[in-house]
Design a protein around this motif. Structure first.
Motif, short mmCIF file in Angstrom:
data_model
loop_
_atom_site.label_atom_id
_atom_site.label_comp_id
_atom_site.label_asym_id
_atom_site.label_seq_id
_atom_site.Cartn_x
_atom_site.Cartn_y
_atom_site.Cartn_z
N LEU A 1 -3.09 4.77 3.98
CA LEU A 1 -2.83 5.15 5.36
C LEU A 1 -2.37 3.95 6.18
O LEU A 1 -1.81 4.10 7.28
N GLN A 2 -2.58 2.75 5.63
CA GLN A 2 -2.28 1.53 6.37
C GLN A 2 -1.12 0.73 5.79
O GLN A 2 -0.47 -0.03 6.50
N LYS A 3 -0.86 0.91 4.49
CA LYS A 3 0.22 0.15 3.86
C LYS A 3 0.63 0.82 2.56
O LYS A 3 -0.03 1.76 2.09
N THR A 4 1.70 0.33 1.97
CA THR A 4 2.15 0.86 0.69
C THR A 4 1.23 0.34 -0.42
O THR A 4 0.99 -0.86 -0.51
N CYS A 5 0.73 1.24 -1.23
CA CYS A 5 -0.22 0.88 -2.28
C CYS A 5 0.33 1.26 -3.65
O CYS A 5 1.22 2.12 -3.76
N PRO A 6 -0.19 0.63 -4.70
CA PRO A 6 0.25 1.00 -6.06
C PRO A 6 -0.10 2.45 -6.37
O PRO A 6 -1.01 3.03 -5.77
N ALA A 7 0.62 3.03 -7.30
CA ALA A 7 0.35 4.41 -7.70
C ALA A 7 -1.04 4.49 -8.35
O ALA A 7 -1.52 3.54 -8.96
N ASP A 8 -1.69 5.63 -8.18
CA ASP A 8 -2.99 5.88 -8.81
C ASP A 8 -2.78 6.37 -10.23
O ASP A 8 -1.96 7.27 -10.47
#
Length: 424
Positions: free
Chosen positions: A30-37
């Motif tokens: 919700l705050q930044k681009t994250c790696p895929a789960d």
């Protein structure tokens, strides 16, 4: 409930009269681009914790956990102990059943938690001093502005008896059950119109901790049932088995934006449920093509286009299945098919096991252009489907113009030829 990972910081909940939400995430999308789960392409997984192999696909993230005749053993022997395991994969809607005997002891909390990266959460919490009830709870997006989401269904002697605790988590509702009997239902709209409804890929986390530790905030201690007396230790919880059904098997799940909406989740790779749906969709499309071809020679163009789309629908394709039950769902579809570079989406009526639909009554499907698996997801309920992706759309399967020519213009042309012959 306070996070099993943030045990030392549980005093943050001191002002809360009830359990607080999990507060741990490696990266909040919700705050930044994250790696895929990391996902799993298996739609059904069973873990027998009476065998050491049962812990395969699970990570021990705190303390130590052993296995034995009663299953996996989680023990608080002294202050600071909080043994915890979690799956090394995420699931996206589905059903999770845990056969557990909770730990005794005042202030000792036996936890079954499903949690996502953006802090959507679904809980079971058994308190060591409460021999007649267990708590159900949920949180959306880590929102702890209120603590009125918990319920306390009755359960007999959870500290001395094995019970099976199940959560059937779907896009439109979540149902908690004890030994097969539903004890709570949360509808999508009931969670602030869906804004706080758990709807993003989750891991399964199981652990034990001392909510009644004297160093915790008074609110947490009161919720846990009182202060923990470590002289009465050890306190042990046993988990005999876990069964997980993943409604949307995939290699991975990616947040495409910061909305935290289920529709923003993109799937890469497809599992067995997707393949079942793809087979049905291809069969339906082939049948439609054959029927169209027999109408006239002109409609063969439509048949050719449809055949190409049918082939395309068996390539990389990912969709969102909104309903699953303990057994693998089989879905048949009927209607027109639209192909895109991310896969084929079937609209029309759909039937299969399960009866859940989205809150609006329509099924929503999402795909990803990075998908490498084959097949398509399953859809239950009725309504129109739509697919989202990042690649441009391909040509339509159903060639409307060709069918108009075949069914209407061809007879008119024949009549013109006959008229011209008699004029001669």
């Amino acid at each position: 409930m306070p996070s099993l990972f943030k045990y030392a910081a549980v005093a943050l909940a001191a002002a809360a009269p009830f359990a607080s939400a999990q507060t741990y995430t490696d990266c909040n999308p919700l705050q930044k681009t994250c790696p895929a789960d990391a996902g799993t392409t298996e739609s059904k997984l069973n873990f027998d914790f009476t065998q050491s192999s049962g812990l395969n696909k699970w990570k021990t993230v705190a303390g130590s956990v052993s296995t034995g005749s009663n299953g996996a053993v989680f023990t608080v022997a002294k202050k600071g102990d909080a043994p915890t395991i979690e799956t090394d994969f995420y699931i996206f809607y589905g059903e999770i059943s845990v056969t557990m005997q909770a730990a005794p002891g005042t202030g000792i909390v036996s936890s079954i938690v499903f949690e996502s990266d953006d802090l959507d959460e679904i809980d079971w919490e058994a308190l060591g001093g409460n021999t007649a009830q267990i708590e159900t709870n949920y949180f959306g997006k880590g929102d702890t502005t209120t603590y009125n989401r918990d319920t306390w269904p009755a359960v007999a002697n959870p500290q001395s008896t094995f019970h099976t605790y199940t959560v059937n988590w779907q896009k439109d509702k979540t149902v908690w059950s004890i030994d097969g009997t539903p004890v709570r239902t949360l509808n999508y709209a009931d969670a602030q119109g869906g804004a706080r409804y758990p709807q993003t890929p989750m891991r399964v986390r199981i652990g034990i901790w001392a909510g009644g530790d004297p160093s915790n905030g008074q609110g947490t201690i009161d919720w846990a049932g009182g202060k923990t007396d470590y002289s009465q230790a050890p306190f042990s919880m046993y988990v005999k088995s876990v069964s997980i059904t993943n409604a949307n098997p995939a290699d991975s799940y990616t947040y495409s934006d910061t909305s935290g909406s289920s529709d923003s989740i993109k799937l890469s790779g497809a599992g067995s449920l997707s393949q079942t749906s793809s087979s049905s969709s291809s069969s339906s499309s082939t049948s439609s093509t054959s029927s169209t071809s027999s109408t006239s020679s002109t409609s063969s163009t439509s048949s050719s286009t449809s055949s190409q789309s049918t082939e395309s629908s068996t390539t990389a394709h990912t969709t969102l299945a909104t309903t699953t039950h303990t057994s693998t769902a089989k879905t048949t579809t009927a209607g027109s098919t639209t192909a895109s570079s991310t896969g084929a989406t079937t609209s029309g009526s759909a039937s299969g096991s399960g009866s859940s639909t989205t809150p609006s009554g329509s099924s929503t499907q999402s795909g990803s252009s990075s998908s490498t698996g084959s097949g398509s997801g399953t859809t239950s309920g009725s309504g129109s489907g739509s697919a989202s992706g990042t690649a441009p759309k391909a040509s339509a399967t159903f060639n409307a113009a060709a069918n108009v020519v075949a069914n209407y213009l061809a007879p008119i042309s024949l009549l013109g030829l006959v008229t011209a012959f008699f004029q001669l």
